[in-house]
Design an enzyme around this catalytic site. Sequence first.
Site, PDB file in Angstrom:
ATOM      1  CE  LYS A  79       4.902  -2.536   4.346  1.00  0.00           C
ATOM      2  NZ  LYS A  79       6.154  -2.652   3.577  1.00  0.00           N
TER       3      LYS A  79
ATOM      4  CE1 TYR B 225      10.172   3.603   3.958  1.00  0.00           C
ATOM      5  CE2 TYR B 225      10.681   5.556   5.248  1.00  0.00           C
ATOM      6  CZ  TYR B 225      10.201   4.982   4.086  1.00  0.00           C
ATOM      7  OH  TYR B 225       9.740   5.801   3.066  1.00  0.00           O
TER       8      TYR B 225
ATOM      9  NE  ARG C  30       5.160  -1.395  -2.249  1.00  0.00           N
ATOM     10  CZ  ARG C  30       6.023  -1.408  -1.241  1.00  0.00           C
ATOM     11  NH1 ARG C  30       5.725  -0.845  -0.068  1.00  0.00           N
ATOM     12  NH2 ARG C  30       7.178  -2.009  -1.381  1.00  0.00           N
TER      13      ARG C  30
ATOM     14  CG  HIS D 236      12.970   1.566   0.450  1.00  0.00           C
ATOM     15  ND1 HIS D 236      12.166   1.134  -0.581  1.00  0.00           N
ATOM     16  CD2 HIS D 236      12.181   1.592   1.559  1.00  0.00           C
ATOM     17  CE1 HIS D 236      10.944   0.896  -0.109  1.00  0.00           C
ATOM     18  NE2 HIS D 236      10.922   1.175   1.179  1.00  0.00           N
TER      19      HIS D 236
ATOM     20  CD  GLN E 114       2.845   0.521   2.479  1.00  0.00           C
ATOM     21  OE1 GLN E 114       3.055  -0.343   1.621  1.00  0.00           O
ATOM     22  NE2 GLN E 114       3.817   1.124   3.130  1.00  0.00           N
TER      23      GLN E 114
ATOM     24  NE  ARG F  90       7.438  12.607   2.562  1.00  0.00           N
ATOM     25  CZ  ARG F  90       7.341  11.295   2.832  1.00  0.00           C
ATOM     26  NH1 ARG F  90       6.169  10.734   2.985  1.00  0.00           N
ATOM     27  NH2 ARG F  90       8.434  10.561   2.969  1.00  0.00           N
TER      28      ARG F  90
ATOM     29  CD  GLU G  30      12.866   1.522  -3.646  1.00  0.00           C
ATOM     30  OE1 GLU G  30      12.658   0.436  -3.055  1.00  0.00           O
ATOM     31  OE2 GLU G  30      13.915   2.171  -3.525  1.00  0.00           O
TER      32      GLU G  30
ATOM     33  CG  ASP H  50       9.613  -4.257   7.928  1.00  0.00           C
ATOM     34  OD1 ASP H  50      10.781  -4.675   7.806  1.00  0.00           O
ATOM     35  OD2 ASP H  50       8.934  -3.862   6.979  1.00  0.00           O
TER      36      ASP H  50
ATOM     37  CD  GLU I  43      12.223  -5.319   4.896  1.00  0.00           C
ATOM     38  OE1 GLU I  43      12.543  -5.502   6.088  1.00  0.00           O
ATOM     39  OE2 GLU I  43      11.156  -4.772   4.546  1.00  0.00           O
TER      40      GLU I  43
ATOM     41  CG  ASP J 116       7.585  -6.194   4.641  1.00  0.00           C
ATOM     42  OD1 ASP J 116       6.631  -6.837   5.093  1.00  0.00           O
ATOM     43  OD2 ASP J 116       7.687  -4.955   4.729  1.00  0.00           O
TER      44      ASP J 116
ATOM     45  CB  THR K 141       6.955 -11.394   6.557  1.00  0.00           C
ATOM     46  OG1 THR K 141       6.107 -10.249   6.666  1.00  0.00           O
ATOM     47  CG2 THR K 141       8.401 -10.962   6.558  1.00  0.00           C
TER      48      THR K 141
ATOM     49  CD  GLU L 201       8.744  -2.894   1.661  1.00  0.00           C
ATOM     50  OE1 GLU L 201       9.058  -3.163   2.831  1.00  0.00           O
ATOM     51  OE2 GLU L 201       8.216  -1.820   1.313  1.00  0.00           O
TER      52      GLU L 201
END
Lengths: 418, 418
Positions: free
Chosen positions: B250, B127, B234, B132, B237, B141, B360, B125, B200, B230, B254, B198
């Site tokens: 994860k 990123y 959270r 995203h 994670q 951050r 998000e 997988d 994808e 996916d 999937t 997710e």
Amino acid sequence: MTLKKSWVASANDPKHPFPLNNLPYGVFSTGDDEPRCGVAIGDMILDLAAAEAEGLVALADYPLFDVPYWNDLMEEGPAVWAALRDRLTALLAAGAKQRDAVEPLLVPMAEATLHMPLVVSEYTDFYAGRNHAFNVGTMFRGPENALPPNWLHIPIGYNGRASSVVVSGTPVRRPWGQLKSPDHALPAFLPCRRFDIELEMGAIVGTPSDGPITVQEADDHIFGYVLLNDWSARDIQAWEYQPLGPFQAKATATSISPWIVTKAALEPFRTDTPAREFELLDHLKDCGPMLYDIELEVTMAPEGKPATTIARTNYKEMYYSAAQQLAHHTTSGCPMNVGDLLGSGTISGATKPERGSLLELSWGGKEPLTLDTGETRTFIEDGDTLTLTGAARGEGYTIGFGDCVGKVLPALENPYQR
Amino acid sequence: MTLKKSWVASANDPKHPFPLNNLPYGVFSTGDDEPRCGVAIGDMILDLAAAEAEGLVALADYPLFDVPYWNDLMEEGPAVWAALRDRLTALLAAGAKQRDAVEPLLVPMAEATLHMPLVVSEYTDFYAGRNHAFNVGTMFRGPENALPPNWLHIPIGYNGRASSVVVSGTPVRRPWGQLKSPDHALPAFLPCRRFDIELEMGAIVGTPSDGPITVQEADDHIFGYVLLNDWSARDIQAWEYQPLGPFQAKATATSISPWIVTKAALEPFRTDTPAREFELLDHLKDCGPMLYDIELEVTMAPEGKPATTIARTNYKEMYYSAAQQLAHHTTSGCPMNVGDLLGSGTISGATKPERGSLLELSWGGKEPLTLDTGETRTFIEDGDTLTLTGAARGEGYTIGFGDCVGKVLPALENPYQR
């Protein structure tokens, strides 16, 4: 537990890695023969495909051993695993009445080629050796912040590439990769300059699961153990691993020893996991002695020169057992399959000569090692051969794994100009 | 490119996902039949095992389609992939002289059960969606440090669990896991509270490789694409992912759409990758238009209630193409196999309604969504059904993937009290 005597004389040497107490499982061929299942006894391999064809081993209505992997036997389940071990012990024990039938099916190991002993379904690598995690963390974050906050609560790990797992003896090509030198603003595509080993044990999942399992169930699901060298490109790793973990730095190759040592053979060597700084949550709690007393050693031999022992440690240095790693692996409902391989994580002892990676032995390249040949090393140089060995020592006998060997070949000149 | 007319009338509707231009590959069964390969055309599935048995499709001296996966066809290589597409186009085109022979081999899709279309060898997988990565990075951050330093130079990714990949329609059980609430000093073992999707695309590797390959070679090695969800825990994670990346968060499931849309069908929809902030190194450079204009949509339906569209975006929002991801994947020498599945990474557009994850959309749970039913959501609640759809729109025709659907079931009561 003491030595069980075999009519195969070489197996009775107290220092031989393959006594009757061991009976490790591999895949071998001789000449142009097809690779098939065999069991090591002393200096010989018992051809199990032939033994099955002769009716000396009869565990199923269909052949289990005339294939180049042990997955079919694993699929049969723990009762059949035990029946096979009992039968092999009976056939090979001193005084066995079937000796005349079995002896012609022995192949000298010196004449055999060893192959991958299993089809690796998926491969997971953990980071469950405390000294290793502390050493690496100290180098990168200082001793106060060495262990990540989760480390004492779960055996953290990442998924690796099953396609990269190779059997001992397979040469390993130094990889290229994208990396960024500390003194450069931008990355470059270069051959790895900090190629390293990781001394690990691998646990092989022999029973599938499709939901959370307990630590005891996980222990029951493990078929056996191998030595495992998780070749690591430290400079590629440093650039790529944040925030998603190691990827191409670990995908060049992972070498395993050719013989699967069964859990049954290791049973007499169980040891306790260490005292816990934080009590583990219920789903990860220890249930009895879960590690093994297995002496481990790494040697390095420059091209054409003798080998130097560069590290000596023990599997009992782990913080988490393979069973705890497997139990954690299933918490999310992750399906596990026969042939899944779990790397223990690098095994390092408390003192410098017990460190299981060159990253630790040379402290990030700052303290070069001096080999017996007088040469020095920080990381691996082209032509170096790295060898892992392992031995559990009983009264008058030894349980060995066979060497886990890899020679590092120079990087391709430029992989994009062919 | 305009609509190619078929004698299967439903395939000629400009909004139907499976016109003659598409011909996506799946695995189906009816009643108690064994699952086998089929191709979607309008509202029907052409039974390829039957077509092969009748001699209407003859690509090899051995049967390729009477198996529950497309891996055997992939193994035959790109020339055979092209020959199959040509043959199917000829058999199903308006005016085809074989219509009378083919028509009895059509199965109404409404009567079929769809299965996993391939055996997933390994799953990776990535990123590689910039919006995203920027959104998630900003939450954790701040906007200045949102993208990790490596992000604009390599398509970063991690290895996932092939064993967890399931076909659309498979219910997904909310996982348990170890997690630490921000207001607690110690972790606990609890059902996931922040279960997420997710959005994808998945690329399927159809050609093996055993060393570094170029971006162009990588593009040639891709067999086709699926939609991919996916599922992500959270809170698990957040606790586990440092420093080794996502693992159990994860590994629950999937989901992929049931139809593999071939690269050939998507060819008319190629679009350029975006302008590069840093020039990519040679081994990752774009070679022509490498993304696809595929409209993507996510809906959420609470138990027994109608669905609300919660996100609309497009595959052309990716920063790195699947070919660039695959090329990067091989740099270390990592062997790639037929059936390897590469997740694109979450695809989000620039604006709020274009975000491909609830993380998000609800900005980390701080800004709940209001559904058309009046209910609100931050993350997934038990009984919610999440559906991904995708469509590439040509002149008078549509290329669809079939829905990628999953309903979330409540967590087990306690997985360790059975």
